[in-house]
Design an enzyme around this catalytic site. Structure first.
Site, PDB file in Angstrom:
ATOM      1  N   LYS A 180     -10.796 -11.234 -16.044  1.00  0.00           N
ATOM      2  CA  LYS A 180     -11.086 -11.337 -17.476  1.00  0.00           C
ATOM      3  C   LYS A 180     -10.649 -12.670 -18.056  1.00  0.00           C
ATOM      4  O   LYS A 180     -11.399 -13.298 -18.818  1.00  0.00           O
ATOM      5  CB  LYS A 180     -10.387 -10.188 -18.221  1.00  0.00           C
ATOM      6  CG  LYS A 180     -10.800 -10.054 -19.673  1.00  0.00           C
ATOM      7  CD  LYS A 180     -12.145  -9.375 -19.776  1.00  0.00           C
ATOM      8  CE  LYS A 180     -12.486  -9.007 -21.209  1.00  0.00           C
ATOM      9  NZ  LYS A 180     -13.711  -8.205 -21.296  1.00  0.00           N
ATOM     10  N   HIS A 214       7.659  -7.512  -3.821  1.00  0.00           N
ATOM     11  CA  HIS A 214       6.375  -7.928  -4.397  1.00  0.00           C
ATOM     12  C   HIS A 214       6.561  -9.213  -5.203  1.00  0.00           C
ATOM     13  O   HIS A 214       6.985  -9.171  -6.359  1.00  0.00           O
ATOM     14  CB  HIS A 214       5.815  -6.827  -5.301  1.00  0.00           C
ATOM     15  CG  HIS A 214       5.336  -5.628  -4.555  1.00  0.00           C
ATOM     16  ND1 HIS A 214       4.066  -5.544  -4.027  1.00  0.00           N
ATOM     17  CD2 HIS A 214       5.956  -4.469  -4.241  1.00  0.00           C
ATOM     18  CE1 HIS A 214       3.917  -4.378  -3.428  1.00  0.00           C
ATOM     19  NE2 HIS A 214       5.048  -3.708  -3.542  1.00  0.00           N
ATOM     20  N   CYS A 266       5.299  -6.220   1.574  1.00  0.00           N
ATOM     21  CA  CYS A 266       5.720  -4.815   1.564  1.00  0.00           C
ATOM     22  C   CYS A 266       5.090  -4.059   2.753  1.00  0.00           C
ATOM     23  O   CYS A 266       5.480  -4.272   3.886  1.00  0.00           O
ATOM     24  CB  CYS A 266       5.376  -4.172   0.224  1.00  0.00           C
ATOM     25  SG  CYS A 266       6.253  -2.627  -0.111  1.00  0.00           S
ATOM     26  N   TYR A 267       4.105  -3.189   2.510  1.00  0.00           N
ATOM     27  CA  TYR A 267       3.421  -2.513   3.616  1.00  0.00           C
ATOM     28  C   TYR A 267       2.850  -3.542   4.586  1.00  0.00           C
ATOM     29  O   TYR A 267       2.845  -3.338   5.805  1.00  0.00           O
ATOM     30  CB  TYR A 267       2.302  -1.623   3.070  1.00  0.00           C
ATOM     31  CG  TYR A 267       1.507  -0.894   4.135  1.00  0.00           C
ATOM     32  CD1 TYR A 267       1.941   0.331   4.627  1.00  0.00           C
ATOM     33  CD2 TYR A 267       0.328  -1.438   4.638  1.00  0.00           C
ATOM     34  CE1 TYR A 267       1.213   1.003   5.610  1.00  0.00           C
ATOM     35  CE2 TYR A 267      -0.407  -0.781   5.618  1.00  0.00           C
ATOM     36  CZ  TYR A 267       0.033   0.443   6.099  1.00  0.00           C
ATOM     37  OH  TYR A 267      -0.677   1.108   7.073  1.00  0.00           O
ATOM     38  N   GLY A 297       0.823  -1.206   0.000  1.00  0.00           N
ATOM     39  CA  GLY A 297       0.000   0.000   0.000  1.00  0.00           C
ATOM     40  C   GLY A 297       0.852   1.249   0.000  1.00  0.00           C
ATOM     41  O   GLY A 297       2.049   1.198   0.302  1.00  0.00           O
ATOM     42  N   GLU A 340       4.304 -10.988  -6.517  1.00  0.00           N
ATOM     43  CA  GLU A 340       3.233 -11.173  -7.494  1.00  0.00           C
ATOM     44  C   GLU A 340       3.535 -10.600  -8.869  1.00  0.00           C
ATOM     45  O   GLU A 340       2.883 -10.964  -9.854  1.00  0.00           O
ATOM     46  CB  GLU A 340       1.921 -10.560  -6.975  1.00  0.00           C
ATOM     47  CG  GLU A 340       1.953  -9.072  -6.731  1.00  0.00           C
ATOM     48  CD  GLU A 340       2.446  -8.707  -5.336  1.00  0.00           C
ATOM     49  OE1 GLU A 340       2.287  -7.534  -4.955  1.00  0.00           O
ATOM     50  OE2 GLU A 340       2.981  -9.585  -4.640  1.00  0.00           O
ATOM     51  N   ASP A 350     -17.659 -10.476 -21.981  1.00  0.00           N
ATOM     52  CA  ASP A 350     -18.348 -10.543 -20.687  1.00  0.00           C
ATOM     53  C   ASP A 350     -19.847 -10.786 -20.849  1.00  0.00           C
ATOM     54  O   ASP A 350     -20.412 -11.698 -20.249  1.00  0.00           O
ATOM     55  CB  ASP A 350     -18.111  -9.252 -19.899  1.00  0.00           C
ATOM     56  CG  ASP A 350     -16.634  -8.930 -19.742  1.00  0.00           C
ATOM     57  OD1 ASP A 350     -15.825  -9.866 -19.837  1.00  0.00           O
ATOM     58  OD2 ASP A 350     -16.305  -7.751 -19.547  1.00  0.00           O
TER      59      ASP A 350
END
Length: 515
Positions: free
Chosen positions: A371, A171, A81-82, A54, A173, A229
């Site tokens: 998605k 991070h 991280c945060y 964050g 990810e 979608d």
């Protein structure tokens, strides 16, 4: 019971990627803003908790905090991280402003083996990671020990293995941490003990059951645009409730070449779904006459769409439910505590919402999916690949790909150029290798010579981008032969264009859509 991983969001622009990494392991994950996290701790099947990064500093008095119960439940916790700094602060450690900030690529040296690193990150090894921090941990809470260091973060990775608490300053990810996905596997599968059996087949079965329970004997109307979608929503609903569903397809005159005919043929003729096809192109183009501002275009189209949709819904009569193709990123952004530019960026998705006077309950069967997962569900439902793999196409269609004033003539010129561009991409076997490609009719005209005549016509820009996450993108590297062939066809076959350029703009991190 489905295993779940809770991700508590503290405002990182890449929190969605954490959820994606967990779901790629076959484990259902869900993101909840920190303000709502207390209630989420009571979820059935909860196996572990991840604290996101964050933009705030834990040194600020009003910075976000995690519910203290997170650390009292006996569940594994991973701080990113945060999230790492917050965990240390709330458990009695110390965080300080760092004189050596780290933003971007760094290298972590593994100091000690632990369950988070598993057999993938061994002591003495150095691994590339992606850092983004100004503060750093200065003192560890009781029970923690250092498992990894970097030049700017002496506590770059920490662990309290007795309580299954882990923290990393980087991070895992993002793609810039090449081996980061392995850490999520170690945490989710090995530490949390998740089974990894969540699949799109199981989601489909559960979604159909939920739809039947929600709808009962009621009637549903669905706004069908022909995009991925809404197409998946329509087929999923039809499989669940059959003729209780009616789709409304509003053609605003700014769709791609051949798309209205293809949508009607697919859903009315092939799937035998009740479909109300409304050709409202004259109404939309007249309302857009003289409009240049892109936000005004979006809102004009959104407002008219609501009016037409509402009028058609009244003609159908008796529908108690309205189906929408809301996706998980839309849900996350709508509850984000950080606000920011997404309000403007996403304005073309559900402009202004639907009026309360329609008095219908919403059916949003895709609101838990990203998605790429929607595409996977479409394949599970048997939708043709030309629908499932279709490039993203925003609701306002060609309107926002004609900067400046819109005319019927400009729309037809762009439609023909765009069709040639996509045709050449398909012939080259590149369509599925590109995340999104389209043509833009620029608001400039240039002098050119074609044969023995001088022309003063439009400039067409071609754009194609690659993306793995829909958040960042880089332009696609076409070879010169492809660009030469495509440009030649457009200039020769589309009257009104005498110049073609290729846009090599890349998309910065943190934005939501690419248009």
């Amino acid at each position: 019971m489905t295993d779940r991983i809770l991700i508590i969001d503290f405002g990182s622009q890449v929190t969605q990627l954490i959820a994606r990494r967990v779901r790629e392991l076959g484990v259902y994950s869900e993101i909840v803003p920190f303000q709502s996290a207390e209630k989420a701790l009571d979820w059935q099947g909860l196996k572990g908790i991840i604290l996101s990064g964050g933009p705030a500093s834990v040194l600020e008095g009003l910075s976000p905090r995690a519910p203290q119960r997170v650390f009292e439940m006996g569940l594994p916790v991973l701080g990113i991280c945060y999230g790492e700094q917050l965990m240390c602060e709330q458990l009695g450690g110390k965080v300080e402003a760092s004189e050596h900030r780290e933003f971007g690529r760094a290298f972590l040296e593994v100091e000690k083996p632990n369950a988070l690193f598993g057999d993938d990150w061994k002591p003495g090894e150095k691994h590339q990671v992606w850092m983004s921090h100004g503060d750093r941990v200065a003192a560890l809470p009781q029970g923690f020990e250092i498992t990894g260091t970097s030049d700017g973060a002496p506590f770059a990775a920490i662990a309290d293995e007795a309580r299954n608490f882990y923290g990393v300053q980087f991070h895992p990810e993002v793609v810039h941490t090449p081996d980061g996905a392995k850490l999520y596997k170690n945490f989710v599968i090995d530490i949390c003990g998740c089974r990894g059996d969540w699949s799109m087949a199981s989601f489909k079965s559960d979604a159909i059951s939920r739809i039947k329970a929600q709808i009962g004997d009621g009637k549903v109307i669905c706004g069908l645009s022909g995009g991925v979608d809404s197409s998946v929503v329509a087929v999923l609903l039809h499989e669940a409730i059959g003729d209780q569903l009616t789709c409304i397809f509003v053609d605003h005159g700014l769709m791609r070449a051949g798309e209205p005919e293809e949508v009607v043929s697919m859903f009315r003729d092939h799937y035998n779904i009740k479909l109300d096809h409304v050709n409202a192109s004259d109404m939309f183009l007249e309302a857009l006459d003289g409009v240049s501002d892109p936000e005004v275009k979006r809102k004009t189209i959104g407002g008219l769409f609501i009016d037409v949709f509402e009028a058609e819904a009244k003609k159908i009569g008796g529908a108690q439910f309205l189906a929408q193709g809301t996706l998980y990123p839309d849900v996350i952004e709508s509850v984000s505590f950080t606000g920011g530019p997404s309000v403007t960026i996403k304005s073309h998705h559900n402009v202004g919402g639907l009026p309360a006077r329609m008095n219908m309950d919403l059916v949003e069967p895709l609101r838990e999916l990203f998605k790429d997962e929607v595409r996977e569900l479409g394949r599970e439902l048997g939708l043709p690949e030309r629908f499932v793999g279709r490039h993203p196409f925003p609701g306002p269609g060609l309107a926002i790909r004609i900067p400046g004033k819109i005319t019927r003539e400009k729309a037809e010129i762009l439609r023909r150029a765009d069709a040639i561009y996509l045709d050449e991409i398909r012939k080259a076997g590149l369509y599925d290798a590109i995340w999104q490609a389209f043509a833009v009719l620029l608001p400039v005209q240039t002098v050119g010579v074609m044969g023995d005549s001088r022309t003063y016509d439009h400039v067409c820009a071609l754009r194609a981008v690659n993306s793995t996450d829909g958040m960042t993108a880089s332009y696609y590297h076409f070879d010169h032969d492809f660009l030469d062939r495509t440009a030649t066809r457009i200039i020769n076959e589309v009257k009104g264009i005498n110049r073609v350029v290729y846009d090599i703009t890349s998309k910065p991190p943190g934005t939501i859509e690419w248009e």
